[in-house]
Each structure stands twice: as C-alpha cells, then as structure tokens.
Design a protein around this motif. Sequence first.
Motif, PDB file in Angstrom:
ATOM      1  N   GLY A  46       6.641 -11.040   8.948  1.00 56.75           N
ATOM      2  CA  GLY A  46       7.023 -10.787   7.560  1.00 56.75           C
ATOM      3  C   GLY A  46       7.408 -12.049   6.811  1.00 56.75           C
ATOM      4  O   GLY A  46       7.097 -12.203   5.625  1.00 56.75           O
ATOM      5  N   ALA A 108       0.620  -4.267   5.724  1.00 57.78           N
ATOM      6  CA  ALA A 108       1.382  -5.329   6.373  1.00 57.78           C
ATOM      7  C   ALA A 108       2.054  -4.860   7.660  1.00 57.78           C
ATOM      8  O   ALA A 108       2.446  -5.690   8.490  1.00 57.78           O
ATOM      9  CB  ALA A 108       2.436  -5.872   5.403  1.00 57.78           C
ATOM     10  N   ASP A 109       2.200  -3.532   7.853  1.00 60.17           N
ATOM     11  CA  ASP A 109       2.856  -3.023   9.061  1.00 60.17           C
ATOM     12  C   ASP A 109       1.856  -2.628  10.148  1.00 60.17           C
ATOM     13  O   ASP A 109       2.249  -2.076  11.176  1.00 60.17           O
ATOM     14  CB  ASP A 109       3.759  -1.838   8.719  1.00 60.17           C
ATOM     15  CG  ASP A 109       2.988  -0.658   8.114  1.00 60.17           C
ATOM     16  OD1 ASP A 109       1.769  -0.796   7.847  1.00 60.17           O
ATOM     17  OD2 ASP A 109       3.612   0.399   7.902  1.00 60.17           O
TER      18      ASP A 109
END
Length: 282
Positions: A46, A108-109
């Motif tokens: 992240g 993004a996950d």
Amino acid sequence: MTETLSQIPDAQRLYLKAATTLTRRPQGQPVLPALEVRVCDVGIDGRHLADYREVCGFAESQTLPITFPHVMAGALHLHLLTQKPFPFPLLGLVHIRNDIRQSRALRADERFDVHVRIGESRAVRQGIEFDLLTEVASGGEPVWTETSTILHRIPGPKSQVPRPAPAPAALADYRSFTAPADIGRRYARVGRDYNPIHLAPLPAKLFGFKRHIAHGMWSLARCAALLQPELGHEPQALSVQFKQPLFLPGRVALRFTREEDGFAFALLSSRSDKIHLTGALR
C-alpha cells in the motif's frame, strides 16, 4: 521452460548486476534466448502504491493505475535481461514502444501471478528490436498484458536525422506540467528503475546525454494521470511511441483530442517543436 521465483527480486541489486553486462559484444545476428520467469501470489504494498500515485499524479482509488503493473514486473524484466544467455548489454537498451491492455480494472487488494518472457526480435535500420511480454493474472485468468518493444542499437553510417514532424493540428486541447530536476530520482524509487541516465547529469553524460532525462514510463504515467479523469471510465488500453528524450528539468505540454473511445495525445516541449512521445488512452 519457465523459471519460477518465490518472490519479486530486488531491482537495485539487479542494476548492479546490469553493470556487468556492459562488456557484452554480440556478433552477427544474435538469437535471443526463450527466457521466461514467473512469480505467483504477488500482493500490493500500500505504501509503494501511494508513493507511485503521488510521483505520477494519479488520484486515490481502489483500483490500480493502468501503468502500475509495469512497475510490479520491472524487476522480473531486469532478471531476464541480466541472464547470461541474453546477448545485449542492458545499459544502453532503448525503450521505443509500449502497448498495455487490461480486461478490467485491477483492485489494489487483489493478489496476482506475474509472468514475463522474451518475445520476437526483428532487424531494423537502427539495430535489433525485441519484445518483452508481461502478463498479470488473477484467479488463473489473465487481466493485464503489456508488450514493451526495446531497441539494441548497432552503430552504422551516420545519416542526417530528419526533423520531427509537428504534432497533428487536431490535438488542440492541452495541459502543461513541469518535469523537475529530481523526478528521475523520485521515480526511480517508486518505479524500481535505477538506470543512471535518469538520476543525475554526470552519469547521464557517460552514456552520451547532455543531461539526465526523465523515465519514459514516468512521462507516460503522468499523461495517463492527467487524461484519465476525463475518460469517464476505467482505462482499457494505453499505447505509446517514445520519440525524443525529455531532459531535466523541463516544461512540457500534453496536447490531446477526444476520439470515439478515448484520447489521442502527444507530449511536446514547451519551448520547441520537439515531440517526446505520442500515444492513445482508451
């Protein structure tokens, strides 16, 4: 046969290894080896993603910038190009074209499998160009692909360099931005691309440049970040032809026109008719 690694390798160490390839002197018409490498179950850091967004100008989102998987795979590109069977010196290769496609926006996950291989090569006027092919898969399904076309220059008789054609008049809308002197070093940290021609004037001069130059993939990402909010949907394709280097610091103008399914664009110097790149975002 595909080599499988347990994790993405360290790009900085690979650039040290790249320095050892400077002594490579390919003879005749080299045959590029069929090298492939894969890493499975890759997650997104992240902090790294946030830093990349800041340097390139992308807004916060639950999905990845269309250019970000290139950064994820960057160390795998280096891993292949520094293998002993690869015939060309890594430092000095020129990135001339790039074509990215994604079947959907990447979250993004998610976790991804990343596969890189050396594709076809071709003899061209300037030397030999080859394709570096990258595929990112999620749940066993390919979701993002990239063809990076790279040139190995072969010295030949000097010829007059044609004057670049002006950008098409239809590219009437524009956005201006500055490429600061330190953007090469800032992008190197997030793009994992530590090529010395981007970092400072002195090492760039050792490779024949009057000053250090911006990373092409930073310039492309900056263009995409400016255009994406006006696209109206998640991008599906991004293509570019790299033309002339952007010396740092520099001020440029992104000129673009809306087409049926996206934008055609060109990045030009603000002080001359020099074209740094042309491309399309769909």
